[in-house]
Design an enzyme around this catalytic site. Structure first.
Site, PDB file in Angstrom:
ATOM      1  N   ASP A  59       0.885  -1.168   0.000  1.00 19.89           N
ATOM      2  CA  ASP A  59       0.000   0.000   0.000  1.00 19.89           C
ATOM      3  C   ASP A  59       0.918   1.212   0.000  1.00 19.89           C
ATOM      4  O   ASP A  59       1.687   1.419   0.949  1.00 19.89           O
ATOM      5  CB  ASP A  59      -0.890  -0.013   1.252  1.00 19.89           C
ATOM      6  N   ASN A  86       2.810   3.114 -10.485  1.00 20.15           N
ATOM      7  CA  ASN A  86       1.574   3.123 -11.272  1.00 20.15           C
ATOM      8  C   ASN A  86       0.326   3.442 -10.437  1.00 20.15           C
ATOM      9  O   ASN A  86      -0.612   4.054 -10.932  1.00 20.15           O
ATOM     10  CB  ASN A  86       1.426   1.757 -11.951  1.00 20.15           C
ATOM     11  N   TYR A 165      -6.751  15.501  -8.974  1.00 16.26           N
ATOM     12  CA  TYR A 165      -6.045  14.530  -9.835  1.00 16.26           C
ATOM     13  C   TYR A 165      -5.086  15.217 -10.816  1.00 16.26           C
ATOM     14  O   TYR A 165      -3.909  14.843 -10.879  1.00 16.26           O
ATOM     15  CB  TYR A 165      -7.076  13.661 -10.560  1.00 16.26           C
ATOM     16  N   LYS A 169      -0.717  14.979 -10.886  1.00 11.84           N
ATOM     17  CA  LYS A 169       0.131  14.517 -11.998  1.00 11.84           C
ATOM     18  C   LYS A 169       1.132  15.602 -12.409  1.00 11.84           C
ATOM     19  O   LYS A 169       2.238  15.292 -12.843  1.00 11.84           O
ATOM     20  CB  LYS A 169      -0.738  14.083 -13.183  1.00 11.84           C
ATOM     21  N   THR A 200     -10.469   1.787 -17.999  1.00  9.77           N
ATOM     22  CA  THR A 200     -10.200   1.041 -16.758  1.00  9.77           C
ATOM     23  C   THR A 200     -11.223   1.475 -15.705  1.00  9.77           C
ATOM     24  O   THR A 200     -12.026   2.382 -15.936  1.00  9.77           O
ATOM     25  CB  THR A 200      -8.788   1.363 -16.207  1.00  9.77           C
TER      26      THR A 200
END
Ligand SMILES: NC(=O)c1ccc[n+]([C@@H]2O[C@H](COP(=O)([O-])OP(=O)(O)OC[C@H]3O[C@@H](n4cnc5c(N)ncnc54)[C@H](OP(=O)(O)O)[C@@H]3O)[C@@H](O)[C@H]2O)c1
Length: 249
Positions: A59, A86, A165, A169, A200
């Protein structure tokens, strides 16, 4: 000699597919997953497909699990050739999806995984990566982290206003650059991959690329030759044909 790769969040999606593709190239893949049942099931599936795979409980927000994973890899392999950061979460849609609707709780949560988790895992694995002949670190980023694309009124992300999000990045891209500079004069290469919009669980399977395609730029950067680049954001270019890849800024 065995080439080993640790992929975080490899129990599904792009991470799983990255593990599958690296295994098909003869790499021993360490399937990082926070959930033991899901992680073991993914490793078993890869093994049935002919892969050399092991489940590693990891984790990325839990220091204890990161330290335990590094100790296990040292014990079993003594080194790590490839690290794929990832694992990530989006934090979900908040309010009207605008910047001002972002809550600090979500921002912190997303950064714990997408930003702090990457630094924690990378630093814990670095002693093992230094033991490899020419280690590769790939941070799985996204073009939504691009500031120039975010501010392009004709671009695909003009309508995207959420902070968590995309900015995680953007931070990841700078983190990639700074690690790349630290190892500039060494065989270690550190790059960020952009899978492109991929179907996904992350996006409710709305992406127009397959996980197989999404994993391609990651595998490419993970297997770069000695004269390959470092410190780059590279991958699928939005709006280009299905197989067009390039540098992003
Ligand atoms: N899909 C896209 O369109 C797209 C586009 C650009 C970039 N990316 C990036 O590609 C990467 C993979 O995304 P995906 O689309 O394959 O998403 P996904 O199917 O949702 O998979 C995410 C993986 O990360 C794991 N994870 C989340 N939090 C974790 C934690 N704290 N510790 C360990 N593992 C954790 C998840 O585990 P659980 O199963 O336990 O939740 C899962 O295995 C991410 O970095 C994402 O930002 C995706």
């Amino acid at each position: 000699m065995t080439t080993t790769a640790l992929i975080t969040g490899a129990n599904k999606g792009i991470g799983y597919e990255t593990a599958r593709q690296l295994a098909a190239r003869g790499t021993t893949v360490l399937v990082g997953a926070r959930n033991p049942e899901l992680g073991q099931a993914a490793a078993d599936k890869l093994i049935v497909g002919g892969a050399a795979a092991r489940f590693v409980q990891l984790d990325v927000t839990d220091e204890v699990s990161i330290t335990r994973a590094a100790a296990r890899i040292r014990e079993e392999f003594g080194k790590l050739d490839i690290l794929i950061n990832n694992a990530a979460i989006t934090g979900g849609l908040e309010g009207d999806g605008k910047a001002s609707s972002t809550t600090l709780a979500t921002l912190r949560n997303v950064y714990e995984t997408n930003v702090f988790g990457v630094v924690a895992v990378t630093n814990a694995m670095l002693p093992l990566l230094r033991e490899a002949e020419a280690a590769r670190i790939v941070n799985v980023s996204s073009e939504v982290g691009s500031i120039s694309l975010a501010l392009d009124p004709d671009g695909p992300f003009w309508g995207m206003g959420a902070i968590s999000y995309p900015s995680s990045k953007t931070a990841l891209n700078m983190i990639t650059a700074q690690y790349a500079k630290e190892f500039w004069d060494t065989p270690i290469k550190v790059n960020a991959a952009n899978p492109g919009y991929t179907a996904t669980d992350l996006n409710g399977h709305t992406g127009f690329r397959t996980p197989e395609q999404g994993a391609e730029p990651i595998v490419h950067l993970a297997t770069l030759p000695t004269d390959g680049p470092t410190g780059r954001l590279w991958g699928y270019v939005w709006g280009a044909g299905n197989s067009e890849y390039g540098a992003l800024a």
